[in-house]
Design a protein around this motif. Structure first.
Motif, short mmCIF file in Angstrom:
data_model
loop_
_atom_site.label_atom_id
_atom_site.label_comp_id
_atom_site.label_asym_id
_atom_site.label_seq_id
_atom_site.Cartn_x
_atom_site.Cartn_y
_atom_site.Cartn_z
N THR A 196 0.83 -1.21 0.00
CA THR A 196 0.00 0.00 0.00
C THR A 196 0.86 1.25 0.00
OG1 THR A 196 -1.70 -1.19 1.21
CG2 THR A 196 -1.87 1.20 1.18
N THR A 255 3.49 2.23 -4.37
CA THR A 255 2.76 2.07 -5.62
C THR A 255 3.30 3.09 -6.61
OG1 THR A 255 1.00 3.71 -5.30
CG2 THR A 255 0.73 1.57 -4.19
N ASN A 277 0.05 -2.02 -8.85
CA ASN A 277 -0.80 -0.96 -9.37
C ASN A 277 -2.03 -0.81 -8.48
OD1 ASN A 277 -1.90 1.01 -11.01
ND2 ASN A 277 -2.90 -0.48 -12.36
#
Length: 264
Positions: free
Chosen positions: A43, A46, A133
């Protein structure tokens, strides 16, 4: 046709090569630091949190500070060569003033746009191909400092981050096009290659210093096009007006300058 042939010269692509080296250095130095931390922390890592535009490290400031200089190390060199050699009068006789002027203006603006935007796009592609992604989370990724005072369309960053990246690529490209147009205009009146190339950069440094003193990036396009601007940003309408009207103003100065050289 003659412009197309001259665009094959490696000198025309100096700006984009330097920009690519900068973003490649950014990616390599950053990726090998975060790679060992990826497991279980996707998290936080990215493409939308590590892209150079959203990064607040020194390399980001370095690239965007150089933006006006990189944009001028492109196709506007062709116009300088025409003036220096006197070829401009022959070219105008063959093409006409309007066609000659507008073709150089269009190519120079587009070259400035791409010189700035392509390296930024490459940096994002590097991260997009190596990191998960995932959309940024408003809570977990709040440390990225994406907020309405510093970032345009901050809500879009969390709802559609890919579109947000595209928007900022376009915005940075406009700033590059403006810098290239300033260089063209200066070339018409100052016959010194260093000055012609560096004037937009020197002007941006002055405006950056003024902006830092006022804590507002109002008059610094190379600052307010940073996705996480280090200073307070003007409204989007003002920013776009500044970029477009600035380009129009210096385009008119350039067009006047061409006629001045041709008919002097």
């Amino acid at each position: 046709m003659y412009i197309r042939e001259r665009l094959k010269s490696p000198k025309v692509y100096i700006g984009i090569v330097i920009g690519t080296i900068i973003v490649l250095s950014h990616f390599i130095s950053d990726y090998f630091v975060i790679k060992p931390q990826l497991d279980g922390n996707v998290t936080f890592f990215t493409p939308y949190t590590r892209w150079i535009g959203y990064d607040t490290a020194a390399m980001t400031t370095f690239y965007y500070t150089l933006l006006p200089l990189l944009a001028c190390l492109t196709a506007n060199q062709l116009f300088y060569q025409d003036l220096k050699s006197g070829f401009i009068k022959h070219a105008v006789k063959e093409q006409g003033v309007a066609k000659y002027s507008l073709s150089h203006l269009g190519i120079s603006f587009l070259a400035g746009f791409l010189t700035v935007a392509v390296p930024l796009l490459l940096d994002f592609v590097f991260y997009y191909c190596t990191l998960p992604n995932m959309k940024p989370d408003p809570v977990l990724n709040m440390s990225t400092a994406v907020m309405s005072d510093l970032t345009y369309l901050a809500g879009l960053y969390y709802s559609n981050p890919l579109l947000h990246v595209a928007f900022y690529l376009f915005l940075a490209g406009l700033a590059g096009g403006l810098a290239a147009t300033i260089s063209l205009a200066v070339t018409c009146f100052i016959s010194n290659y260093f000055t012609d190339v560096a004037m937009a950069f020197l002007l941006s440094l002055i405006l950056n210093a003024f902006s830092a003193a006022t804590t507002s990036a109002l008059f610094s396009p190379n600052l307010f096009v940073i996705p996480v601007c280090p200073l307070y940003i003007p409204s989007l309408s003002i920013a776009l007006s500044e970029l477009l009207l600035g380009t129009l103003l210096f385009s008119l100065i350039y067009l006047y300058g061409v006629r001045r050289h041709v008919f002097s």
